[in-house]
Design a protein around this motif. Structure first.
Motif, short mmCIF file in Angstrom:
data_model
loop_
_atom_site.label_atom_id
_atom_site.label_comp_id
_atom_site.label_asym_id
_atom_site.label_seq_id
_atom_site.Cartn_x
_atom_site.Cartn_y
_atom_site.Cartn_z
N HIS A 1 0.82 -1.22 0.00
CA HIS A 1 0.00 0.00 0.00
C HIS A 1 0.85 1.26 0.00
O HIS A 1 0.40 2.33 -0.45
N GLU B 1 2.01 6.53 -0.01
CA GLU B 1 1.67 6.84 1.38
C GLU B 1 2.59 6.05 2.29
O GLU B 1 3.32 5.18 1.85
N ASN C 1 1.07 4.79 5.31
CA ASN C 1 0.13 4.42 6.36
C ASN C 1 -0.46 3.01 6.21
O ASN C 1 -1.54 2.73 6.73
N HIS D 1 -3.96 1.26 8.24
CA HIS D 1 -5.16 0.59 7.68
C HIS D 1 -5.37 -0.76 8.36
O HIS D 1 -6.50 -1.14 8.68
ZN ZN Z 1 -3.48 4.69 2.97
#
Ligand code: ZN
Length: 138
Positions: free
Chosen positions: A81, A85, A87, A91
Motif C-alpha cells: 500500500h 503513502e 500508512n 489501515h
Molecule cells: Zn493509505
C-alpha cells in the motif's frame, strides 16, 4: 422515532493515540433528548477506529505493543500500500480494532457493561479527522 446526528472532530498531534470519547458521546445523548434507543459511533476514516474497552493505561500500552507486533509501522517498504503513502500499518490496525460501536440507550443513559468506555483509536494522526455519532429512538 427521533433521530440525532453529530460529528466529533479530532486533531491528534501524534501518529497514534487512544482517546476516551465517552464524555463527548454522553453529551450527544443528552443533547438528543432520546431516552430509549441505539447509539452508533463510527470512525469516518479508514486509518482510525472506534472501539469499547477499559480505560486503563497498562492495557493501552498493551494495545500499542500488540498492534505494532501485528502490523509494525516500519519499515514502510514492507507494505504494498505504501507506494505514495506511509500508512499501510494504520489501515491494518484500524481493521483489527474495528470501525464502530453500537451502545443501547436505556433510561436516557448509555447502557454499558462494567468498565466499558468508548475510545477513538488514531493510527495515522497529525491531521483533522472525524467520528460520526448517530442516535435513534424515542
Ligand atoms: Zn493509505
Amino acid at each position: 422515532m427521533k433521530s440525532y446526528k453529530k460529528e466529533l472532530w479530532f486533531d491528534i498531534k501524534k501518529r497514534r493515540e487512544l482517546i476516551n470519547i465517552t464524555p463527548e458521546v454522553d453529551d450527544c445523548l443528552i443533547e438528543s433528548g432520546i431516552k430509549e434507543g441505539l447509539c452508533l459511533v463510527n470512525a469516518m476514516h479508514i486509518t482510525a477506529s472506534v472501539f469499547i474497552n477499559d480505560d486503563e493505561s497498562g492495557l493501552h500500552r498493551d494495545f500499542e505493543r500488540w498492534l505494532e507486533k501485528l502490523a509494525p509501522e516500519k519499515p514502510y517498504s514492507q507494505y504494498d500500500h505504501n507506494g505514495y503513502e506511509d500508512n499501510g500499518d494504520a489501515h491494518l490496525k484500524r481493521t483489527i480494532m474495528g470501525r464502530e460501536v453500537v451502545v443501547a440507550i436505556t433510561n436516557g443513559k448509555l447502557d454499558f457493561g462494567p468498565w466499558e468506555q468508548i475510545f477513538y483509536g488514531e493510527f495515522d494522526g497529525k491531521r483533522r479527522k472525524r467520528v460520526l455519532v448517530k442516535i435513534i429512538g424515542e
